[in-house]
Structures are given as C-alpha cells and as structure tokens.
Design an enzyme around this catalytic site. Sequence first.
Site, PDB file in Angstrom:
ATOM      1  CG  ASN A  82     -29.302 -12.510  -9.895  1.00 33.26           C
ATOM      2  OD1 ASN A  82     -28.520 -11.965  -9.099  1.00 33.26           O
ATOM      3  ND2 ASN A  82     -29.648 -11.954 -11.040  1.00 33.26           N
ATOM      4  CG  HIS A 112     -19.811 -13.037   1.306  1.00 31.97           C
ATOM      5  ND1 HIS A 112     -19.053 -13.695   0.372  1.00 31.97           N
ATOM      6  CD2 HIS A 112     -20.863 -12.500   0.615  1.00 31.97           C
ATOM      7  CE1 HIS A 112     -19.609 -13.559  -0.831  1.00 31.97           C
ATOM      8  NE2 HIS A 112     -20.701 -12.830  -0.711  1.00 31.97           N
TER       9      HIS A 112
HETATM   10  C1  HEM Z   1     -16.349 -11.272  -4.246  1.00 32.33           C
HETATM   11  C2  HEM Z   1     -17.137 -11.975  -5.026  1.00 32.33           C
HETATM   12  C3  HEM Z   1     -18.485 -12.471  -4.576  1.00 32.33           C
HETATM   13  C4  HEM Z   1     -18.980 -13.709  -4.802  1.00 32.33           C
HETATM   14  C5  HEM Z   1     -18.306 -14.823  -5.572  1.00 32.33           C
HETATM   15  C6  HEM Z   1     -20.272 -13.769  -4.178  1.00 32.33           C
HETATM   16  C7  HEM Z   1     -21.116 -14.869  -4.200  1.00 32.33           C
HETATM   17  C8  HEM Z   1     -22.219 -15.032  -3.376  1.00 32.33           C
HETATM   18  C9  HEM Z   1     -23.012 -16.225  -3.307  1.00 32.33           C
HETATM   19  C10 HEM Z   1     -22.827 -17.459  -4.169  1.00 32.33           C
HETATM   20  C11 HEM Z   1     -23.945 -16.045  -2.321  1.00 32.33           C
HETATM   21  C12 HEM Z   1     -24.972 -17.049  -1.818  1.00 32.33           C
HETATM   22  C13 HEM Z   1     -26.142 -17.199  -2.755  1.00 32.33           C
HETATM   23  C14 HEM Z   1     -27.014 -18.333  -2.299  1.00 32.33           C
HETATM   24  O1  HEM Z   1     -26.601 -19.479  -2.488  1.00 32.33           O
HETATM   25  O2  HEM Z   1     -28.106 -18.080  -1.726  1.00 32.33           O
HETATM   26  C15 HEM Z   1     -23.732 -14.733  -1.786  1.00 32.33           C
HETATM   27  C16 HEM Z   1     -24.447 -14.173  -0.761  1.00 32.33           C
HETATM   28  C17 HEM Z   1     -24.322 -12.860  -0.377  1.00 32.33           C
HETATM   29  N1  HEM Z   1     -23.518 -11.909  -0.952  1.00 32.33           N
HETATM   30 FE1  HEM Z   1     -22.011 -12.264  -2.238  1.00 32.33          FE
HETATM   31  N2  HEM Z   1     -20.545 -12.577  -3.582  1.00 32.33           N
HETATM   32  C18 HEM Z   1     -19.490 -11.739  -3.816  1.00 32.33           C
HETATM   33  C19 HEM Z   1     -19.396 -10.421  -3.449  1.00 32.33           C
HETATM   34  C20 HEM Z   1     -20.387  -9.756  -2.771  1.00 32.33           C
HETATM   35  C21 HEM Z   1     -20.473  -8.319  -2.633  1.00 32.33           C
HETATM   36  C22 HEM Z   1     -19.532  -7.316  -3.283  1.00 32.33           C
HETATM   37  C23 HEM Z   1     -21.567  -8.061  -1.869  1.00 32.33           C
HETATM   38  C24 HEM Z   1     -22.129  -6.745  -1.440  1.00 32.33           C
HETATM   39  C25 HEM Z   1     -21.463  -5.627  -1.371  1.00 32.33           C
HETATM   40  C26 HEM Z   1     -22.136  -9.341  -1.502  1.00 32.33           C
HETATM   41  C27 HEM Z   1     -23.201  -9.512  -0.651  1.00 32.33           C
HETATM   42  C28 HEM Z   1     -23.741 -10.729  -0.323  1.00 32.33           C
HETATM   43  C29 HEM Z   1     -24.682 -10.920   0.759  1.00 32.33           C
HETATM   44  C30 HEM Z   1     -25.130  -9.873   1.744  1.00 32.33           C
HETATM   45  C31 HEM Z   1     -25.071 -12.264   0.712  1.00 32.33           C
HETATM   46  C32 HEM Z   1     -26.106 -12.953   1.604  1.00 32.33           C
HETATM   47  C33 HEM Z   1     -27.458 -12.806   0.929  1.00 32.33           C
HETATM   48  C34 HEM Z   1     -28.661 -13.255   1.716  1.00 32.33           C
HETATM   49  O3  HEM Z   1     -28.548 -13.712   2.843  1.00 32.33           O
HETATM   50  O4  HEM Z   1     -29.778 -13.120   1.171  1.00 32.33           O
HETATM   51  N3  HEM Z   1     -21.427 -10.330  -2.101  1.00 32.33           N
HETATM   52  N4  HEM Z   1     -22.680 -14.130  -2.465  1.00 32.33           N
END
Ligand code: HEM
Length: 353
Positions: free
Chosen positions: A104, A206
């Site tokens: 998280n 993303h």
């Molecule tokens: C497919 C596998 C996925 C992986 C491995 C993954 C991993 C991550 C990681 C590591 C971050 C950045 C965290 C940080 O360093 O601050 C991130 C950001 C984000 N993820 Fe994923 N994620 C996945 C799928 C999803 C899904 C299914 C959603 C929503 C439906 C999602 C929505 C987001 C969003 C919107 C951000 C940006 C958050 C922000 O700007 O506060 N992700 N994700």
Amino acid sequence: MANSSLYSFLFLSCLVLALATKAQSQAKPPIVNGLSWSFYESSCPSVESIVTKHLKSVFKKDPGQAPGLLRIFFHDCFVQGCDASILLDAIPPSNQSERDSRSNVGIRPEAIKTIDDIRALVHKKCGRVVSCADIVALAGRDAVVLTGGPSFPVPLGRRDSLTLSFAETGNLPSPFNNTAGTISTFAAQKGQKFDVTDVVALSGAHTFGLSHCSSFSDRLSGKSPAPIDQTLLKNLKTTCPSSNSPNTANLDIRTPNKFDNKYYINLMNRQGVFTSDQDLFSVAQTKKLVQSFALDEKLFFDKFANAMIKMSQLRVLTGKQGEIRAKCNVRNSGKKSELASVVEEVFEVAQQF
Ligand code: HEM
Ligand SMILES: *[C@@H]1O[C@H](CO)[C@@H](O)[C@H](O)[C@H]1NC(C)=O
Ligand SMILES: *[C@@H]1O[C@H](CO)[C@@H](O)[C@H](O)[C@H]1NC(C)=O
C-alpha cells in the site's frame, strides 16, 4: 391506411428501442453477492449526487485525488473484499493497519480523508445508513468519470468490516511481476473470475496518477525483463537519484491526469513505468489486447467498466454482516473515546428528524 402504417412504424421503433435498452442492461455482468442496483433508492436517494458534487470540488483543487481514490477502491476490494478494511486504523493489540503494508505504499492520506468527509456529508443528510465501503466504490467510479473515463453503474449495499487483514495485502499484485504472474494474482482472487481481458483492461487504470521510485526500482537498475524507452529511463533516473528517493513519476507520460487509452499507446512505445505494465506488450495474448485498446478507446472503456463492476463485488458483506461504520477509520465497537464521538454524531443526525 397511412395512419396505421405510421402506428406500426412507431410501435416497431419502440420495440427496437426497448430491445436495445435491454441488450445494454444485459451487458452488465451479473450481481453475484447480494448487492443491488437500487439499494439506497428510499433510504438515501441523494447519496450518488452528494459524492459526485463533493468530488468535483476536491478534484478542482487536487486532481491527484482522483487516481488516489481509484487505487484505494482497488486495494480495498483485493484485501478481504470491498469492505472498507483499508480505511481502518490498526486494531490493538496489533499496531498494523492495511495501509502500513508495503503493497500500500503511496496510498494518499488526503484521499482517505476525502472518503470520511463524504461519509460525514452523507450521514448528515440520510443518517447512518450508507457504508464506508459503498462510498469507496462510488468515489472510485466517480474518479474515473470525472477525469474523462467511462460512466458505469455500481451495485450497492456493501457493509463495513469489523476486521482488517494485514496478511491479505499480500494478495495485491506486484509491479515487479511479469504478465503470467499478474494474471495468476488476479485469477487467485476468491469470489470473482478475472480473465486476461479483465487484467489488461484494469491495468489501464495506470492511465493517470503517480508512482514512487521504489515501485520501479527494477527498471532503474536494469533488472526488469521488460524493455524500456531510453528517454523515459533517463527521465525516471533524473526523478529518482536512488530507488529509495521519496520522489514520484507520472504513470502516463502522455496525459498524466486524464482517464483515456493513452496508457496502451505508451506500452506500444515501451513507455510503461512498471514491469507489470510493459510486459503486457511482450506476451502474445495480452499484446493483442493492448493493441486493440490503443486503437479503440470505446472498447477499452467497455471492458474496463465491465471489469470494475466485477471487482466491486469481491467478497462483499451484505445484509446483517459487518456494520455501517459511524467513522470510516474505526469500528463502532471501538475504543470508548471513539464511541463518544459516534454517539454525538448519531444524536446530531437524529435531531434532523
Ligand atoms: C495489474 C496489476 C497492478 C499492479 C502491479 C499495480 C501496482 C501499482 C503501484 C506499485 C503503484 C504506485 C504506488 C506508489 O509507488 O506510489 C500503482 C499506482 C496506481 N494504481 Fe496500480 N497496480 C495494478 C493494478 C491496478 C488496478 C486494477 C487499479 C484500479 C482499477 C490501479 C490503480 C492505480 C492508480 C490509479 C495508481 C496511481 C495512484 C496515485 O496516484 O495515487 N492499479 N499501482
Ligand atoms: C509495530 O510494533 C513492532 C514491535 O514493536 C515494530 O517493530 C513495528 O515497526 C511496528 N509497526 C508499525 C506499523 O508501527
Ligand atoms: C508473481 O505472481 C505470482 C502469482 O501470484 C507469485 O507467486 C509471485 O510470488 C509473484 N512474484 C513477484 C515478484 O511478486
């Protein structure tokens, strides 16, 4: 005669319209866990408009809360189901909330606060009838709609959990994984069957938001098996002098704040930030989907909405299970001091009747 053919024309048009509407509603995936499309119709008919109105003003000041809220929704659903467990502070004697997990990292505290602000507005209007879990779901949906993405209905009626699970944060996918690993992480979720299309469509989230350096350290160090555009790599290295730097990079270099299909264009140009993103373009089955979503935004939006409705139903609590929390960060049966403020708030709500 002319009249009767006019009538049969009108009749047929209505029939066609009715069938088309029916086909559209059939396109929704089925509700599997006792939720409802009209849950608050009589108890809190304005809940959705309260959420939308509040978020419009929040996003105007801080557009980053939109991706923040969408990610919270995803991370709520994958850990113990869509039950607002991610919002709970640590429950003594444990000192760990779900938010303390490495999975998280980057969850935005201000977006967590926004959910409780909405909860207060909604409870003021309707009494304590709407769950924090439903507010998380509606806010996640609106985060998509208000930034240019598809609109879709969210089934409602989730209840809030009495527990949280630090251990289950291990169910969340890893940015360091390859496509096969990511697909099996999704397939392993209990209560819904996520297929390859769901995984590629949901990864399209993303298309906006940020990542901290630690989440793409493998890209910086050259250990990632997925290819990377050299200009992107150079920029990521400038942003991140070391992989434990607290800095952040945009996930979508083309349109960082907009919900669109540019994420897939990025992947076709080796500009995916995570290994889990970029590798989708290296495997035949997912490569085809990336290409079709890059070419056809409407197709992406349809598949994304469909997968989100599925995700929104993961292991939900309904009926008499769980509770409707009076404050999103603590159980109603929590500490005495918390209980006091709960009583105060219920009293405030009761006074309106
Ligand atoms: C497919 C596998 C996925 C992986 C491995 C993954 C991993 C991550 C990681 C590591 C971050 C950045 C965290 C940080 O360093 O601050 C991130 C950001 C984000 N993820 Fe994923 N994620 C996945 C799928 C999803 C899904 C299914 C959603 C929503 C439906 C999602 C929505 C987001 C969003 C919107 C951000 C940006 C958050 C922000 O700007 O506060 N992700 N994700
Ligand atoms: C919880 O307590 C343990 C033992 O005192 C400590 O090592 C750990 O860092 C604490 N975790 C958090 C999230 O505060
Ligand atoms: C990748 O995913 C698989 C399946 O969920 C898991 O067993 C493996 O530990 C993951 N690898 C990484 C690097 O997270």
